[in-house]
Design a protein around this motif. Sequence first.
Motif, PDB file in Angstrom:
ATOM      1  N   THR A 200     -43.037  16.753 -34.084  1.00 56.31           N
ATOM      2  CA  THR A 200     -42.568  15.642 -33.281  1.00 56.31           C
ATOM      3  C   THR A 200     -43.188  15.990 -31.904  1.00 56.31           C
ATOM      4  O   THR A 200     -43.252  16.855 -31.756  1.00 56.31           O
ATOM      5  CB  THR A 200     -41.159  16.366 -32.584  1.00 56.31           C
ATOM      6  N   LEU A 201     -43.891  14.692 -31.965  1.00 60.63           N
ATOM      7  CA  LEU A 201     -44.159  14.293 -30.223  1.00 60.63           C
ATOM      8  C   LEU A 201     -42.823  14.065 -29.317  1.00 60.63           C
ATOM      9  O   LEU A 201     -43.052  13.003 -29.572  1.00 60.63           O
ATOM     10  CB  LEU A 201     -45.022  13.205 -30.366  1.00 60.63           C
ATOM     11  N   GLU A 202     -43.149  14.567 -27.955  1.00 61.09           N
ATOM     12  CA  GLU A 202     -42.952  14.170 -26.798  1.00 61.09           C
ATOM     13  C   GLU A 202     -43.281  14.000 -25.121  1.00 61.09           C
ATOM     14  O   GLU A 202     -44.475  14.789 -25.458  1.00 61.09           O
ATOM     15  CB  GLU A 202     -41.930  15.388 -26.262  1.00 61.09           C
ATOM     16  N   ARG A 203     -42.957  13.257 -25.130  1.00 61.37           N
ATOM     17  CA  ARG A 203     -44.042  12.536 -23.586  1.00 61.37           C
ATOM     18  C   ARG A 203     -42.768  12.397 -22.549  1.00 61.37           C
ATOM     19  O   ARG A 203     -41.348  11.543 -22.797  1.00 61.37           O
ATOM     20  CB  ARG A 203     -44.312  11.524 -24.500  1.00 61.37           C
ATOM     21  N   PRO A 204     -43.069  12.782 -21.901  1.00 62.72           N
ATOM     22  CA  PRO A 204     -41.604  11.875 -19.969  1.00 62.72           C
ATOM     23  C   PRO A 204     -41.130  10.367 -20.491  1.00 62.72           C
ATOM     24  O   PRO A 204     -42.237   9.557 -20.898  1.00 62.72           O
ATOM     25  CB  PRO A 204     -42.696  12.266 -18.532  1.00 62.72           C
ATOM     26  N   GLY A 205     -39.840  10.772 -20.581  1.00 59.15           N
ATOM     27  CA  GLY A 205     -39.588   9.301 -20.030  1.00 59.15           C
ATOM     28  C   GLY A 205     -39.837   8.518 -20.964  1.00 59.15           C
ATOM     29  O   GLY A 205     -39.007   7.272 -21.296  1.00 59.15           O
ATOM     30  N   GLU A 206     -39.849   8.781 -22.332  1.00 56.93           N
ATOM     31  CA  GLU A 206     -39.938   7.657 -23.455  1.00 56.93           C
ATOM     32  C   GLU A 206     -39.045   8.647 -24.674  1.00 56.93           C
ATOM     33  O   GLU A 206     -39.067  10.262 -24.657  1.00 56.93           O
ATOM     34  CB  GLU A 206     -41.101   7.892 -24.051  1.00 56.93           C
ATOM     35  N   ASP A 207     -38.318   8.549 -26.278  1.00 54.58           N
ATOM     36  CA  ASP A 207     -37.921   9.103 -26.805  1.00 54.58           C
ATOM     37  C   ASP A 207     -38.763   9.498 -27.066  1.00 54.58           C
ATOM     38  O   ASP A 207     -40.553   9.033 -27.885  1.00 54.58           O
ATOM     39  CB  ASP A 207     -37.698   7.485 -27.598  1.00 54.58           C
ATOM     40  N   PRO A 208     -39.100  11.322 -28.416  1.00 56.96           N
ATOM     41  CA  PRO A 208     -39.816  11.331 -28.943  1.00 56.96           C
ATOM     42  C   PRO A 208     -39.846  10.961 -30.668  1.00 56.96           C
ATOM     43  O   PRO A 208     -38.471  10.211 -31.079  1.00 56.96           O
ATOM     44  CB  PRO A 208     -38.506  13.427 -29.053  1.00 56.96           C
ATOM     45  N   VAL A 209     -41.134  10.907 -31.413  1.00 58.15           N
ATOM     46  CA  VAL A 209     -41.399  10.741 -32.115  1.00 58.15           C
ATOM     47  C   VAL A 209     -41.435  11.344 -32.466  1.00 58.15           C
ATOM     48  O   VAL A 209     -41.968  12.871 -33.288  1.00 58.15           O
ATOM     49  CB  VAL A 209     -42.941   9.782 -32.408  1.00 58.15           C
ATOM     50  N   THR A 210     -40.492  11.492 -34.276  1.00 60.14           N
ATOM     51  CA  THR A 210     -40.491  12.672 -35.478  1.00 60.14           C
ATOM     52  C   THR A 210     -41.166  12.663 -36.748  1.00 60.14           C
ATOM     53  O   THR A 210     -41.279  11.590 -36.923  1.00 60.14           O
ATOM     54  CB  THR A 210     -38.895  12.428 -35.113  1.00 60.14           C
ATOM     55  N   ASP A 211     -41.190  13.579 -37.005  1.00 58.47           N
ATOM     56  CA  ASP A 211     -41.234  13.467 -38.761  1.00 58.47           C
ATOM     57  C   ASP A 211     -42.452  13.270 -39.032  1.00 58.47           C
ATOM     58  O   ASP A 211     -42.906  12.300 -39.815  1.00 58.47           O
ATOM     59  CB  ASP A 211     -40.050  12.907 -39.156  1.00 58.47           C
ATOM     60  N   LEU A 212     -43.379  13.564 -37.868  1.00 66.26           N
ATOM     61  CA  LEU A 212     -44.937  13.663 -38.688  1.00 66.26           C
ATOM     62  C   LEU A 212     -45.746  14.777 -39.789  1.00 66.26           C
ATOM     63  O   LEU A 212     -45.317  15.596 -38.959  1.00 66.26           O
ATOM     64  CB  LEU A 212     -45.816  13.629 -36.908  1.00 66.26           C
ATOM     65  N   VAL A 213     -46.241  14.057 -40.049  1.00 61.83           N
ATOM     66  CA  VAL A 213     -47.111  14.772 -41.775  1.00 61.83           C
ATOM     67  C   VAL A 213     -48.552  15.376 -40.863  1.00 61.83           C
ATOM     68  O   VAL A 213     -49.175  16.130 -40.693  1.00 61.83           O
ATOM     69  CB  VAL A 213     -47.369  14.194 -42.411  1.00 61.83           C
ATOM     70  N   VAL A 214     -49.136  13.956 -39.959  1.00 58.28           N
ATOM     71  CA  VAL A 214     -50.685  13.890 -39.398  1.00 58.28           C
ATOM     72  C   VAL A 214     -50.041  13.658 -37.911  1.00 58.28           C
ATOM     73  O   VAL A 214     -49.467  12.841 -37.077  1.00 58.28           O
ATOM     74  CB  VAL A 214     -51.253  13.300 -40.188  1.00 58.28           C
ATOM     75  N   SER A 215     -51.148  14.629 -37.301  1.00 51.50           N
ATOM     76  CA  SER A 215     -51.133  13.775 -35.916  1.00 51.50           C
ATOM     77  C   SER A 215     -52.176  13.945 -35.283  1.00 51.50           C
ATOM     78  O   SER A 215     -52.886  15.545 -35.006  1.00 51.50           O
ATOM     79  CB  SER A 215     -49.798  14.909 -35.063  1.00 51.50           C
ATOM     80  N   ILE A 216     -53.107  13.484 -35.375  1.00 51.72           N
ATOM     81  CA  ILE A 216     -54.566  13.502 -34.555  1.00 51.72           C
ATOM     82  C   ILE A 216     -54.849  12.474 -33.075  1.00 51.72           C
ATOM     83  O   ILE A 216     -54.081  11.414 -32.835  1.00 51.72           O
ATOM     84  CB  ILE A 216     -54.982  11.899 -35.795  1.00 51.72           C
ATOM     85  N   VAL A 217     -54.982  14.065 -32.213  1.00 53.47           N
ATOM     86  CA  VAL A 217     -55.741  13.507 -31.275  1.00 53.47           C
ATOM     87  C   VAL A 217     -56.631  12.827 -30.726  1.00 53.47           C
ATOM     88  O   VAL A 217     -57.997  13.889 -31.226  1.00 53.47           O
ATOM     89  CB  VAL A 217     -55.218  14.244 -30.227  1.00 53.47           C
ATOM     90  N   SER A 218     -56.818  11.595 -30.463  1.00 54.19           N
ATOM     91  CA  SER A 218     -58.754  10.904 -29.666  1.00 54.19           C
ATOM     92  C   SER A 218     -58.894  10.783 -28.210  1.00 54.19           C
ATOM     93  O   SER A 218     -57.650  10.956 -27.782  1.00 54.19           O
ATOM     94  CB  SER A 218     -58.536  10.648 -30.927  1.00 54.19           C
TER      95      SER A 218
END
Length: 322
Positions: A200-218
């Motif tokens: 799950t990706l969480e960031r201030p002031g936004e709804d979380p993004v859930t159920d990720l298999v891949v999370s690439i940070v660039s």
Amino acid sequence: MRALLVVNPAATTTSARTRDVLIHALASEMKLEAVTTEYRGHARDLGRQAAESKDIELVVALGGDGTVNEVVNGLLHAGPDLDRLPGLAVVPGGSTNVFARALGLQNHPVEATGQLLDALREGRQRTVGLGLAAGTPGTEDEAVPSRWFTFSAGLGFDAGVVGRVEQQRERGKRSTHALYVRQVVRQFLGEPDRRHGTITLERPGEDPVTDLVVSIVSNTSPWSFLGNRPLYPTPQASFDTGLDVLGLKKLSTPAVARYGGQLLASTPERGPRGKNAVTLHDLTDFTLHSKVPLPLQMDGDHLGLRTSVTFTGVRRALRVIV
């Protein structure tokens, strides 16, 4: 100018003779001290010593992305300070050299050294933003030390591939693009949660993004290279902005075929897309949580298993000679 040259003797694309030629070329333009790394983390220690020195103006990293990452973490051990810290220059010597190539340097160490010398004579430099990752406060990973990365990080699938590659290299295999492709296939076949992600990706002031298999940070684009082919999972990523993320919610065989094909055909204008793909641009602060421990990588270095990592995009973190 007084400079420190950090030399990785295990750099895959340079020989001892080539390194000697490069050292002599650089020494002709500056007062150069060349130090060969002797253990994992040595480049970080040398970068820290340079940061604490009062007369070193430039640190040159001769090696691959791992060597660059260590030097950067040494330089920034006490945080960014453009007015006080030495600048950074890179002579690519690894198998992929993403950071150097993203800066516009040639992938051949001799040609890149020529570019570096021209930049020094002409006073060319730029500032770049970097990524910073740390254990999330209030979780079991909160004691994990923070670490800088120059071009990429990932929690989950891509970090698992990096870990498999490192295991093969420890067994004597050469770091080649074919080796990476084989490990991608093996990671896919062994991925237990490829249909229902745990991240799950969480960031201030936004709804979380859930159920990720891949999370690439660039932190820049391209994200990596397959041979000479650049790959753009997050085409808008830049050294001048915050961090970008590509998340995938499914890794079924059809999804892998679709997104893999899109990644191979990606351009600076168009990356992977679809109902199970999430792309976020210019993030300053966010956290990736996982229901189960997952592998973490930064700049192609496997860092073990984590359940929660907090990321920060730091603009204008470092001066680079280009």
